[in-house]
Motif scaffolding. Structure first.
Motif, mmCIF file in Angstrom:
data_model
loop_
_atom_site.group_PDB
_atom_site.id
_atom_site.type_symbol
_atom_site.label_atom_id
_atom_site.label_comp_id
_atom_site.label_asym_id
_atom_site.label_seq_id
_atom_site.Cartn_x
_atom_site.Cartn_y
_atom_site.Cartn_z
ATOM 1 N N ILE A 81 -5.102 2.261 -8.029
ATOM 2 C CA ILE A 81 -4.566 2.013 -6.825
ATOM 3 C C ILE A 81 -4.874 1.243 -6.154
ATOM 4 C CG2 ILE A 81 -4.858 4.675 -5.728
ATOM 5 C CD1 ILE A 81 -2.022 4.201 -4.407
ATOM 6 N N ASN B 210 -5.249 7.656 -8.211
ATOM 7 C CA ASN B 210 -6.420 8.246 -7.151
ATOM 8 C C ASN B 210 -7.676 8.990 -7.833
ATOM 9 O OD1 ASN B 210 -4.502 8.023 -4.801
ATOM 10 N ND2 ASN B 210 -3.459 9.349 -6.074
ATOM 11 N N LYS C 23 1.017 4.442 -3.239
ATOM 12 C CA LYS C 23 1.222 5.339 -2.658
ATOM 13 C C LYS C 23 1.952 6.226 -3.134
ATOM 14 C CE LYS C 23 -2.769 4.505 0.832
ATOM 15 N NZ LYS C 23 -3.283 4.807 2.618
ATOM 16 N N ASN D 226 0.850 -1.349 0.051
ATOM 17 C CA ASN D 226 0.014 0.079 -0.418
ATOM 18 C C ASN D 226 0.747 1.132 -0.161
ATOM 19 O OD1 ASN D 226 -1.183 1.870 2.239
ATOM 20 N ND2 ASN D 226 -2.952 1.033 0.717
#
Length: 242
Positions: A198, A148, A112, A108
């Motif tokens: 994502i 995003n 990001k 994760n």
């Protein structure tokens, strides 16, 4: 003394049959492990160019290497190298499981930190054809747009350079892909998925890491029985020898 030898011989024969059965099962399991490794490397590696590290592929490579096993060893002098072989494969399977778990935990944060930059700075840029193809496939397969959200594409070097032909998002963001459809980013035309690509990519990779980790650790546990059988067979053959 004769009774002792007879019992020992009977036990040795049983151990040999058990080890033979184990090898048959483990050979089949090895094929399954190899299949998982090849499946990950050949069919599911399209998105590797979107990741900052190659850790995702490491467990798959290890599974492929460790899926080979020897045959039944019926002689005492062969049991020691056979045990060492099983131990090495066992360690490789455990390492594959551990790597899968570690990468599962850090996935994760990596996505990001790097996915948006990869998509906006490398998409349709010279020398990054693999990234372009992976991004288009990602957005179409998972019906998403941007890392995003679709606004991420405003920072795209391709969009800003004027080479996009008036597009504000790639055509792969469109619900119905036609040339130039990326010129309109209305929700009726492109995918407006909460969390963007994502979230989709993270879920996709985590599912495969769970499979790789489970297979690696599962086969490693099965191998413990093989090592136990090998040790028992060695001791039994040693008793017969003396």
């Amino acid at each position: 003394m004769g009774e002792f030898n007879e019992k020992t011989t009977c036990g040795t024969v049983c151990l040999k049959y058990l080890l033979f059965v184990f090898n048959c099962c483990f050979w089949l399991a090895g094929l399954a492990v190899m299949a998982v490794g090849i499946w990950t490397l050949a069919l599911k590696s399209d998105y590797i160019s979107l990741l900052a590290s190659g850790t995702y592929l490491a467990p798959a490579y290890i599974l492929g290497v460790s899926s080979r096993d020897g045959g039944v060893c019926a002689q005492r002098q062969l049991t020691v190298p056979y045990f060492i072989l099983l131990l090495l494969i066992f360690l490789l399977e455990v390492i594959a499981g551990i790597l899968a778990y570690i990468y599962y935990q850090q996935l994760n944060a990596e996505l990001k930190e790097h996915l948006k930059d990869t998509m906006t700075k490398r998409y349709h840029q010279p020398g990054h054809e693999g990234v372009t193809s992976a991004v288009d496939k990602l957005q179409q397969e998972f019906r998403c747009c941007g890392s995003n959200n679709s606004h991420d594409w405003r920072d795209s070097e391709w969009i800003r350079s004027g080479q996009a032909g008036g597009r504000v998002v790639p055509d792969s963001c469109c619900k119905t892909v036609v040339t130039g459809c990326g010129q309109r980013d209305h929700a009726s035309n492109i995918y407006k998925v909460e969390g963007g690509c994502i979230t989709k990519l993270e879920t996709f990779i985590q599912e495969h890491l769970r499979i790789i980790g489970a297979v690696g650790v599962g086969i490693a546990c099965v191998q413990l029985f093989g090592m136990i059988f090998t040790c028992c067979l060695y001791k039994s053959l040693k008793l017969e020898h003396y």
